[in-house]
Design a protein around this motif. Sequence first.
Motif, mmCIF file in Angstrom:
data_model
loop_
_atom_site.group_PDB
_atom_site.id
_atom_site.type_symbol
_atom_site.label_atom_id
_atom_site.label_comp_id
_atom_site.label_asym_id
_atom_site.label_seq_id
_atom_site.Cartn_x
_atom_site.Cartn_y
_atom_site.Cartn_z
ATOM 1 N N TRP A 75 -1.213 -48.337 -15.175
ATOM 2 C CA TRP A 75 -0.874 -48.725 -13.805
ATOM 3 C C TRP A 75 0.034 -47.675 -13.161
ATOM 4 O O TRP A 75 -0.177 -47.274 -12.013
ATOM 5 C CB TRP A 75 -0.192 -50.087 -13.827
ATOM 6 C CG TRP A 75 0.107 -50.664 -12.476
ATOM 7 C CD1 TRP A 75 -0.734 -51.400 -11.688
ATOM 8 C CD2 TRP A 75 1.342 -50.536 -11.754
ATOM 9 N NE1 TRP A 75 -0.105 -51.754 -10.517
ATOM 10 C CE2 TRP A 75 1.170 -51.236 -10.523
ATOM 11 C CE3 TRP A 75 2.551 -49.920 -12.003
ATOM 12 C CZ2 TRP A 75 2.168 -51.328 -9.569
ATOM 13 C CZ3 TRP A 75 3.562 -50.005 -11.059
ATOM 14 C CH2 TRP A 75 3.373 -50.695 -9.851
ATOM 15 N N ALA A 76 1.057 -47.227 -13.896
ATOM 16 C CA ALA A 76 1.983 -46.222 -13.357
ATOM 17 C C ALA A 76 1.267 -44.897 -13.111
ATOM 18 O O ALA A 76 1.511 -44.216 -12.101
ATOM 19 C CB ALA A 76 3.147 -46.018 -14.327
ATOM 20 N N ARG A 79 -0.745 -44.681 -9.915
ATOM 21 C CA ARG A 79 0.060 -44.611 -8.691
ATOM 22 C C ARG A 79 0.997 -43.403 -8.667
ATOM 23 O O ARG A 79 1.771 -43.237 -7.718
ATOM 24 C CB ARG A 79 0.859 -45.904 -8.534
ATOM 25 C CG ARG A 79 -0.014 -47.085 -8.138
ATOM 26 C CD ARG A 79 0.654 -48.412 -8.431
ATOM 27 N NE ARG A 79 -0.169 -49.530 -7.945
ATOM 28 C CZ ARG A 79 -1.254 -49.969 -8.559
ATOM 29 N NH1 ARG A 79 -1.658 -49.394 -9.677
ATOM 30 N NH2 ARG A 79 -1.953 -50.985 -8.054
ATOM 31 N N TRP A 81 3.564 -42.875 -10.545
ATOM 32 C CA TRP A 81 4.950 -43.284 -10.701
ATOM 33 C C TRP A 81 5.547 -42.713 -11.990
ATOM 34 O O TRP A 81 4.841 -42.414 -12.954
ATOM 35 C CB TRP A 81 5.062 -44.808 -10.732
ATOM 36 C CG TRP A 81 4.952 -45.435 -9.376
ATOM 37 C CD1 TRP A 81 4.432 -44.866 -8.256
ATOM 38 C CD2 TRP A 81 5.351 -46.758 -9.014
ATOM 39 N NE1 TRP A 81 4.484 -45.742 -7.208
ATOM 40 C CE2 TRP A 81 5.048 -46.917 -7.639
ATOM 41 C CE3 TRP A 81 5.921 -47.816 -9.697
ATOM 42 C CZ2 TRP A 81 5.308 -48.100 -6.956
ATOM 43 C CZ3 TRP A 81 6.188 -49.000 -9.011
ATOM 44 C CH2 TRP A 81 5.880 -49.130 -7.660
ATOM 45 N N GLY A 82 6.863 -42.575 -11.995
ATOM 46 C CA GLY A 82 7.568 -42.185 -13.201
ATOM 47 C C GLY A 82 8.297 -40.860 -13.064
ATOM 48 O O GLY A 82 7.790 -39.918 -12.443
ATOM 49 N N VAL A 157 7.120 -47.703 -16.762
ATOM 50 C CA VAL A 157 6.897 -47.449 -15.332
ATOM 51 C C VAL A 157 7.955 -46.490 -14.785
ATOM 52 O O VAL A 157 7.654 -45.598 -13.981
ATOM 53 C CB VAL A 157 6.909 -48.777 -14.537
ATOM 54 C CG1 VAL A 157 6.893 -48.509 -13.036
ATOM 55 C CG2 VAL A 157 5.701 -49.637 -14.926
ATOM 56 N N GLY A 160 7.177 -42.929 -16.788
ATOM 57 C CA GLY A 160 5.868 -42.350 -16.510
ATOM 58 C C GLY A 160 5.333 -41.465 -17.608
ATOM 59 O O GLY A 160 4.778 -40.389 -17.329
#
Length: 294
Positions: A75-76, A79, A81-82, A157, A160
């Motif tokens: 999921w991260a 997107r 993210w991290g 998250v 990352g």
Amino acid sequence: MQGFEISEAAARLTAFLVIFGAMAAFELWSPRLERAEMAGALKARRWFTNLSMVLISSILLRLIFPAAAVGAAVWAESRGWGILRWFEVDPRLAGLIGFVLLDFAVWLEHVASHKIPLLWRIHRMHHADTGFDVTTGLRFHPLEILLSMVWKAAVVVALGPPVLAVLVFEIVLNGTSMFNHSNAKLPLGFDRLLRRVLVTPDMHRVHHSSIRAETDSNYGFNFPFWDRLFRTYRAQPRLGHDGMEIGLSDYRGEAPSGLVWALLLPFRALRAAGSNTPGAGKEELADGAGPKRS
């Protein structure tokens, strides 16, 4: 995503079965301790409870977090993210950093589960086992497993790390938990060398002592570095491995080996006078004090 969940679950299950089988055979072939709690009818009762606990936890976890921490990594990644992605760290280095920091996060969570009374109410079920073998490494209350997964997912998250690194970490964490809880006898010289880079059964067994000062030591599952760095490392139990009492002094006898008893333990009041209760007086021991290894 559904195909990924199936393959991720299959990889973890395969690794679990192989490692569990290997450690169960190892401790049967070369046991470290010979005790009533780890033999005969009581062992069978303990194994039923401990294995039932991991089955219940696994089903509950799959219902709430279908892909667990690995799903959080996917999921991260989708997107962007991290912290590691924001700084565009090389994937190989990011994987290594992610693995090490996840291990520290699990160590920190373990410390918190001993220091915060609400978390200790849940975690003490793990320590209530009066035996110490490969199934003890699987004996965690479903509530603790869920809380642990929320924590790991949040760390994943925020950091990352690559998805593969998270999957490898989860497999290794499960494997080392079974290894360092096993009743397996390692050559003493090999143990001294191995515990410099990996938590060994003799090192972690100290953590399962009924003496509070020893319970508050050796929190690591994978790496021993954090305990040495934060001065929570204890080389040996005061009474030696053959003489130490395993479990919690508040809960002795056959009761802790019961499945219903174990599931209900978090809902029982803490015993303020208990030697393992956070906030209770603890026996101070000099670091490394005690008899030679037995």
